[in-house]
Structure formats: structure tokens, C-alpha cells
Design an enzyme around this catalytic site. Structure first.
Site, PDB file in Angstrom:
ATOM      1  N   CYS A 285     -43.270 -17.976  29.073  1.00  0.00           N
ATOM      2  CA  CYS A 285     -42.852 -19.379  29.249  1.00  0.00           C
ATOM      3  C   CYS A 285     -41.535 -19.639  28.531  1.00  0.00           C
ATOM      4  CB  CYS A 285     -43.939 -20.316  28.721  1.00  0.00           C
ATOM      5  SG  CYS A 285     -45.510 -20.164  29.598  1.00  0.00           S
TER       6      CYS A 285
ATOM      7  N   HIS B 282     -56.280 -17.081  32.955  1.00  0.00           N
ATOM      8  CA  HIS B 282     -55.582 -15.821  33.215  1.00  0.00           C
ATOM      9  C   HIS B 282     -55.327 -14.984  31.959  1.00  0.00           C
ATOM     10  CE1 HIS B 282     -51.264 -16.579  31.998  1.00  0.00           C
ATOM     11  NE2 HIS B 282     -51.754 -17.798  31.911  1.00  0.00           N
TER      12      HIS B 282
END
Length: 376
Positions: free
Chosen positions: A322, A197
């Protein structure tokens, strides 16, 4: 909304989307099944493995497909620790590594881990790394490109040092895959990971390379996929789409790099009216990915700046998604030695293939306007 967060994720390339749909409808069989439909899926899978191996200049026997970079980092480190080159319990890691690296290191028992900070240019000090190596050092893990500030670590030098000292070397290639020519690097590392991605492929798919000469032991017992490297039915359509995206971005690598250099220069030029407040964390151009700009604006919290930009129609970030999910400052700010207040000021702007020069300039002008209103 104009997107400036390509370092977090990218939109799916239309050609890759077409491949995904075709593979999902025509090659839907489980690649481990023994019937012809499963065999067709297996053939497509192996074609993708061979194509990606050719792009990277690696032995396809060491390439294993995963759910993405985080899983790849975890499994690679566990594989290397299961087959060290020598006896020892010492690991050296970059302090600014991705959260998935810190996650696997934090769960290890009985290991002594030394974290290396970054210098003022956002780079690992290679001399310091070599100095802290001990006879017990069995693993070094340093990401290739930092996702927050885009600095390119001296992987070749680190790799040679590790080879000289019989140390496994893992590198996170998630931000460098598709943006830097990697063909001369894999022979210097024991393993590396990448993700679909980040290169206009689908989410939920990636790969890890482990040197085929390493006799690793599987972390998950009883797994039948990818030679036991991981469990779970493989996402063959996602792997095919990732391969298509990798082929395209590899062909456009030089053109994209030149474009991002121009966009970076235009953006920095647009910030000149507030240059006294702007602090860009970067290296010299040879060690800097031009598409990622990590910066601080003195006195303005990054989250507030991000929300203001969002209000004006621009999507920027305060660092790795993240890390944001854990509501803590990006590790790079700690690695750079920033104070807690300075860390809160950090924002990231990242460009992609669809980014336009006029939009970059408008973003810069918008930030200037926000700062001027704030300072007044």
C-alpha cells in the site's frame, strides 16, 4: 519464482477456494433479500459471523464484514469519532501505522493529532504515550503488529491506559489475526480490523469489530447492510472462504509459529558472511512476529536489492504494498528515525506456510552473493 512476500498477501487456501466456489454457486442470493434463497445466504453469513466471533472471543453483535483491512480501519475510526467517550479533539496515533490509518486521519478537520515514533526496538514507548495524553484525548490508534518489521506492540498496556482515561482505542489487527492468539485482547480495545487475504483467504473481504456498547453513527448515510455500518451487497462467498481460512490457520497457529522461528534463525545464520552490512529492525522474541524480517543492507538500495532477488527467482519486497504504490518510503523507517538514505535501503522478507528451510537458506546465500558482487 519462490515467494517471500506473505506479509503483503497470501495465496488462497485450497479448502477456502472450495468453500468460495460452493457458496458462490449454492448460496448466491443477496443476504438482505426476503425470499428463501436470500435467507439461505443470510443463514450462512450469520454462521460465519458466529464462528469468527468465537475464534476471537468477541460478541458477534459487534462484528461487521467489510471489503478488507483498509475499509475496516476507516470505518472503525469514523465510528469511534462519532461517539466519543468525552468531549475533545485530540488523537494519538502511531507514526508507523498503515497508510489507511494515515489516510483517514489526514482528512479530519479540527483535530489535533500527535504521532508517536518507535523506539530502537520498533516498539511504542508506553510511558511516552501516557505522558502526552491530555483531557482532550478521545482516541488512540496503534496497530498490533507492524507489517514492515513484525514488531508486536504492547496492546494490553495501551488498552488499559485508554480505559483508565476514558479514551477509545482502535487497533489494526491485519498482521496479527491468525498468527497471534487474540482472545484476551478484544475487551481492551474499542475496535479492531482484520483482512482475509493475509490468512490465505480471498482478497476483497475482511471485518471490523466495534464494541456493541458504542452507539456509533453511520459514516455512509442510507446504508442498509450490516446494520447500516456500510453500504453494498455483502460478499457472502468471500466471507465464507475467509472463515474457512481463519479456522484452519487458527488450528495451525502454534505449529506455524515454531516453524517461523526456525526459518528466521536459518535465514539470519545464512547472512553471517555479510553481518557487518546487515541491520535488522526487530524486538525481543516475545514482542516479535518471527515470520516478518525488516532489514537494511548498508550502501545498497532496497529497490535494487529487490530487483536483483527477483532476477534470481526470489520475490521479496521493500515494505507494505500500500505504501509502495505511493512511491514513498515505508512509514516505519520514519518512525524508527532512519535517514532518507537508510530508508531507501530497507527490504522485507516474510515467510508463509509453504516456505521451506532450504529456500530460506538459498535466499540468504543469494543476498550474500549480490552484496559481495556489489561491494567488489
Amino acid at each position: 519464482m519462490i515467494y517471500f512476500d506473505f506479509a503483503a498477501t497470501t495465496p488462497l487456501e485450497p479448502e477456502a477456494a472450495e468453500v468460495f466456489v460452493q457458496a458462490s454457486t449454492e448460496y448466491f442470493g443477496n443476504s438482505s433479500s426476503l425470499h428463501d434463497i436470500g435467507g439461505q445466504s443470510q443463514d450462512l453469513l450469520e454462521n460465519c459471523r458466529e464462528e469468527l466471533a468465537n475464534l476471537l472471543g468477541i460478541n458477534k453483535k459487534g462484528l461487521y464484514f467489510t471489503s478488507g483491512g483498509s475499509e475496516g480501519n476507516f470505518l472503525a475510526i469514523e465510528a469511534l469519532l462519532s461517539a466519543p467517550k468525552k468531549t475533545g479533539k485530540h488523537i494519538i496515533a502511531g507514526l508507523a501505522e498503515h497508510s489507511s490509518i494515515h489516510g483517514v486521519l489526514n482528512r479530519l478537520d479540527g483535530y489535533n493529532i500527535t504521532f508517536l515514533p518507535l523506539n530502537s526496538s520498533g516498539l511504542i514507548d508506553v510511558e511516552e504515550l501516557e505522558r502526552i495524553i491530555t483531557p482532550e484525548t478521545i482516541l488512540v490508534t496503534v496497530q498490533h503488529v507492524n507489517s514492515e518489521i513484525g514488531t508486536i506492540q504492547p496492546i494490553e498496556e495501551i488498552g488499559r491506559i485508554c480505559l483508565e482515561h476514558d479514551i477509545h482505542f482502535h487497533s489494526d489487527f491485519v498482521q496479527s489475526f491468525g498468527k497471534i492468539n487474540l482472545r484476551n485482547i478484544p475487551q481492551l480495545v474499542s475496535s479492531f480490523s482484520f483482512s482475509g487475504h493475509k490468512i490465505y483467504g480471498p482478497k476483497g473481504v475482511g471485518a471490523v469489530y466495534v464494541d456493541p456498547a458504542i452507539s456509533w453513527k453511520a459514516f455512509f448515510p442510507g446504508g442498509s447492510h450490516e446494520k447500516g455500518f456500510r453500504p453494498g451487497t455483502l460478499n457472502v462467498p468471500g466471507i465464507a472462504a475467509m472463515t474457512a481460512a481463519a479456522q484452519k490457520i487458527n488450528d495451525q497457529m502454534g505449529k506455524n509459529h515454531d516453524k517461523y522461528l526456525e526459518l528466521r534463525a536459518a535465514f539470519m545464520d545464512s547472512l553471517k558472511p555479510i553481518k557487518d552490512y546487515v541491520h535488522v529492525h526487530q524486538a525481543e522474541s516475545v514482542s516479535q512476529l518471527p515470520s516478518i524480517i525488516g532489514l537494511r543492507i548498508s550502501g545498497i538500495e532496497g529497490q535494487w536489492m529487490m530487483l536483483e532477488c527477483n532476477r534470481y527467482g526470489y520475490a521479496i519486497s521493500t515494505g507494505s504494498a500500500c505504501q509502495i504504490g505511493m512511491q514513498s518510503p515505508a512509514k516505519v523507517t520514519q518512525a524508527l528515525g532512519l535517514s532518507p538514505q537508510e530508508a531507501k535501503e530497507f527490504i522485507r522478507i516474510s515467510f508463509g506456510t509453504s516456505t521451506k528451510r532450504e529456500d530460506v537458506i538459498k535466499l540468504g546465500e543469494t543476498i550474500v552473493g549480490i552484496v559481495n558482487k556489489f561491494k567488489l
